[in-house]
Design a protein around this motif. Structure first.
Motif, short mmCIF file in Angstrom:
data_model
loop_
_atom_site.label_atom_id
_atom_site.label_comp_id
_atom_site.label_asym_id
_atom_site.label_seq_id
_atom_site.Cartn_x
_atom_site.Cartn_y
_atom_site.Cartn_z
N LYS A 1 0.87 -1.19 0.00
CA LYS A 1 0.00 0.00 0.00
C LYS A 1 0.90 1.23 0.00
O LYS A 1 1.63 1.49 0.94
CB LYS A 1 -0.88 0.00 1.26
CG LYS A 1 -1.62 1.30 1.54
CD LYS A 1 -2.71 1.56 0.53
CE LYS A 1 -3.65 2.66 1.02
NZ LYS A 1 -2.99 3.94 1.31
N SER B 1 -1.13 6.44 -2.57
CA SER B 1 -2.25 5.83 -3.26
C SER B 1 -3.29 5.36 -2.25
O SER B 1 -2.98 5.10 -1.09
CB SER B 1 -1.78 4.64 -4.11
OG SER B 1 -2.87 3.96 -4.70
N ASP B 2 -4.53 5.28 -2.72
CA ASP B 2 -5.62 4.82 -1.86
C ASP B 2 -5.87 3.33 -2.00
O ASP B 2 -6.69 2.77 -1.25
CB ASP B 2 -6.92 5.56 -2.22
CG ASP B 2 -6.81 7.06 -1.94
OD1 ASP B 2 -6.01 7.41 -1.04
OD2 ASP B 2 -7.47 7.84 -2.62
N LYS B 3 -5.23 2.67 -2.93
CA LYS B 3 -5.48 1.26 -3.18
C LYS B 3 -4.27 0.42 -2.81
O LYS B 3 -3.13 0.86 -2.90
CB LYS B 3 -5.85 1.04 -4.65
CG LYS B 3 -7.16 1.70 -5.06
CD LYS B 3 -7.51 1.38 -6.49
CE LYS B 3 -8.85 2.02 -6.89
NZ LYS B 3 -9.24 1.69 -8.27
#
Length: 788
Positions: A225, A229-231
């Motif tokens: 992660k 980034s959010d993913k």
């Protein structure tokens, strides 16, 4: 995320849908360039596009970029799993692993070092970036590395809270061989004007460290992660395939705030060794002990609890409150041991060499030497320095307080006394002269370099130019330490050092011709003027006679035998000092050293010894002319036993002496070579050369032999006397008679003759008065044993 579809890709897709035969041939042509696994994937994709297979939406895109082949298969909407993207490596994994096993890494266990180094780099990147963007640390302010093993599942899990990776970075860093994100990050730091002064300690620069995981793992899973980034994405790859997959993480229980989790599914042969928590902790302490971030390992621990007879735990407050006897008796308790698992810090030691020498005390240095190198006493000397300029490295070296009990360990080809680190990551302690010459193998210490690559083996280090430069500077610093010991006021310190490591320095005279000027002043020997104490070559030169042109030495097995050797007679008479070489390596060492302060070394047991005294040349010529007939007669009768017979300049009380030729072995060297276990006796006669017999014209035995040889040259008595004289000279000069039994028989015969003569004189009992002295040459007995 689905990649963008280019116009060319859309047209290709339409062409494939319109013509199934065309699509089949196209698939065959494309799959011909792929491994079997990729070929099957490609064919299935084409069938899905042409509508022959149900269950797949016609949204599949095949995109080729360079040698990267990517095929994306999306499931139906009814399926909840995230789409899986399958990629092909840009290099064949089997060839890569073969390269890793046979060239880059010498031991399997280094996989943990490489993965921890990558995790440390990820933490370093986050730390650097958080300086300008503090929000990166909001989700998790902790910077650490955690390693957990599962012996039942056969897995190792390495978790870091570093910067993490995006999907694109996964493809770029883990899908491309030798593609280093660290190298790019360091390059960006250097190009940035704002970060020019940053002290970056990033480790990996070659991008192959991650693939060392396949040394022990059959499957590797990377869940990461990125802080940007959010993913969260999951990378999976296997050792026996040429493809890997990337998917988005949808399991809520496995989501990370930030960082990377690497799970190694160990091979069957490696599960027992590397799924052990204690083994992993030992590897961390050996290779990554000095990483600047905390490393925790999941360890089994035990604790002792007190319980009552019913098995219930007794609280400490209840025991304190039970004041009366009945309550105390009721609270009978017993101790039990419970086991549990918890995190344990594995790298609690800070690298002492990274600190300033001014901040470290002598006690800390001594304690580090004892704990790191298993020493029992304090080191004799140490040096802590940093080298900058052409190359940069830090080093901490020690001279041990005593020599090892095993001599082979000190002079062996391979020692484990030098620990090499690259940016605080342990590389190796097995060297064969790369960092230190063999004769300085007793030196112990650590070397930490910022210029050496991390992903190399000892074989590659042998050819490294950086290592050669490091070696020169380490050797120079070692000599500085030895000089410091030699110049101390307490002379016992250097005497202790010489007793332990003197043979090493003598060996250096043989192996390291480039450092002869440094080695010479450090050598110590006994001499005829210093039988108890040791003398240096500098002291010898200072005490030389004004007209003395050489440094004289004599090799023998003991000091006592050297003192009584006939070679010393004339030199002692002239008050000249002679060094005694009583160790096997001494003579070879001085032979290779050749000279000291422009004074050559001269062996007094060899021919052509010059002692000066040119004013006596005329007298010497007269003596040589007078005894020339005797010398020729002796040479004819001795034959090949000697090269020649001549008048001696080195003896004054002995009748004769045997000296070795200029290029042959001395008596001491011949004795040493005979004692060799694997010595070649066939070459003995060739190497030792022919000996020279030197006679003393002033000795009565020589004068008597001169008289008898002149009056009766063919006398057997004279020849037997010459043989006995020669064999006696063999012994007194350090050689061994060819037939000790025959020599002993001749000695016994002489003893019998002497005893018989003494008995006859006792029977005759001459009258009182002065006895008449008769010269030895005039004595002729009727029962002469020498007369044939």
């Amino acid at each position: 995320m689905a990649p963008a579809v280019s116009l060319a890709a859309a047209r290709s897709l339409s062409a494939v849908v319109l013509s199934s035969s065309s699509s089949s041939s196209t698939a065959r042509r494309r799959s011909a360039f792929l491994p079997l696994a990729s070929q099957s994937t490609s064919l299935r994709s084409v069938r899905a596009i042409s509508g022959r297979t149900s269950g797949f939406a016609p949204q599949l895109v095949s995109q080729s970029k360079g040698s990267l082949t990517r095929v994306r298969c999306e499931a139906t909407v009814a399926e909840k799993e995230a789409p899986v993207e399958k990629y092909e490596y840009q290099a064949e994994v089997s060839r890569l692993l073969d390269l890793i096993v046979h060239s880059l890494y010498s031991h399997k266990e280094v996989f943990l070092r490489e993965l921890i180094s990558n995790a440390s780099d990820a933490l370093d990147k986050l730390r650097f970036l958080s300086v300008t963007d503090p929000s990166l640390m909001d989700v998790n302010p902790n910077l650490d590395i955690r390693i957990k093993t599962d012996s039942d599942a056969g897995t190792i899990t390495i978790t870091d809270t570093g910067i993490g990776m995006t999907r694109e970075e996964l493809v770029e860093s883990l899908g491309t061989i030798a593609q280093s994100g660290t190298a790019k990050f360091m390059k960006a730091l250097k190009e940035s004007k704002e970060n020019n002064a940053a002290d970056n300690n990033l480790i990996g620069q070659f991008g192959v460290g991650f693939y060392s995981a396949f040394l022990v793992a059959e499957k590797v899973t990377v869940s990461t992660k990125s802080a940007k980034s959010d993913k969260q994405y999951v990378w999976e790859g296997e050792a026996d395939t040429s493809v890997y997959t990337i998917r988005e993480e949808t399991d809520l229980d496995k989501l990370l705030p930030r960082g990377t989790v690497i799970t190694l599914h160990l091979k069957a042969d490696d599960k027992f060794e590397y799924a052990d928590a204690v083994r992993i902790q030992n590897l961390v302490k050996n290779y990554s002990q000095f990483i600047s971030f905390p490393i925790y390992t999941w360890q089994e621990k035990s604790q002792t609890k007190e319980v009552d007879d019913d098995g219930e735990e007794v609280k400490e407050e209840e025991v304190k409150e039970g004041a009366d006897e009945e309550k105390k008796e009721y609270k009978k308790k017993k101790s039990i041991t419970e086991k549990y698992w918890d995190w344990e810090l594995a790298n609690d030691t800070k690298p002492i060499w990274m600190r300033s020498p001014k901040e470290v005390s002598k006690e800390e240095y001594n304690a580090f030497c004892k704990s790191t190198f298993k020493e029992f006493i304090d080191p004799q000397a140490y040096t802590h320095f940093t080298t900058e300029g052409e190359i940069e490295f830090r080093s901490l070296l020690f001279i041990p307080g005593m020599a090892p009990f095993n001599t082979d360990e000190m002079l062996g080809a391979k020692t484990k006394n030098i620990r090499l680190y690259v940016k605080r990551v342990f590389i190796s302690d097995e060297f064969d002269g790369e960092l230190f010459p063999r004769y300085l193998g007793f030196v112990k210490g650590v070397v930490d370099s910022n210029d050496l690559p991390l992903n190399v083996s000892r074989e590659i280090l042998q050819e490294s130019r950086i290592v050669r430069i490091m070696k020169r500077r380490l050797v120079r610093k070692t000599f500085d330490m030895i000089d410091e010991i030699a110049n101390r006021e307490n002379k016992e310190d250097y005497k202790t050092f010489w007793t332990s490591f003197g043979k090493n320095l003598k060996l250096g005279c043989i192996e390291d011709s480039g450092n002869h000027k440094r080695l010479g002043p450090l050598l110590r020997f006994h001499s005829n003027k210093h039988e108890e104490d040791l003398i240096s070559l500098d002291q010898y030169v200072e005490g030389m006679k004004p007209d003395q042109k050489a440094i004289y030495y004599l090799a023998a097995d003991t000091i006592k035998s050297a003192k009584s050797a006939p070679f010393l007679e004339e030199l002692v008479k002239r008050d000249l000092e002679v060094l005694f070489l009583v160790e096997p390596v001494d003579e070879v060492a001085l032979t290779n050293l050749k000279e000291h302060k422009e004074k050559k070394f001269v062996d007094i047991s060899r021919e052509d010894l010059e002692l000066g005294g040119a004013e006596d040349e005329e007298k010497e010529k007269e003596v040589e002319k007078e005894y020339k007939e005797l010398c020729d007669w002796m040479k004819r009768n001795l034959g090949d036993k000697v090269a020649k017979v001549q008048i001696s300049k080195r003896i004054s009380s002995s009748p004769c002496v045997l000296v070795s030729g200029k290029f042959g072995w001395s008596a001491n060297m011949e004795r040493i070579m005979k004692a060799q276990t694997l010595g070649d006796t066939s070459q003995m006669d060739f190497m030792r050369g022919q000996r020279i017999l030197e006679i003393n014209p002033n000795h009565p035995i020589v004068q008597d032999l001169k008289h008898t040889s002149k009056s009766n040259p063919q006398s057997a008595q004279s020849k037997q006397m010459l043989d006995l004289l020669y064999e006696t000279a063999l012994l007194s000069s350090g050689y061994t008679p060819e037939s000790p039994a025959e020599f002993g028989a001749k000695v016994y015969e002489m003893m019998s003759l002497a005893l018989a003569g003494k008995s006859e004189s006792a029977i005759e009992e001459p009258s009182t008065g002065d006895a008449e002295v008769i010269e030895a040459s005039e004595v002729i007995t009727e029962n002469d044993p020498w007369k044939s």
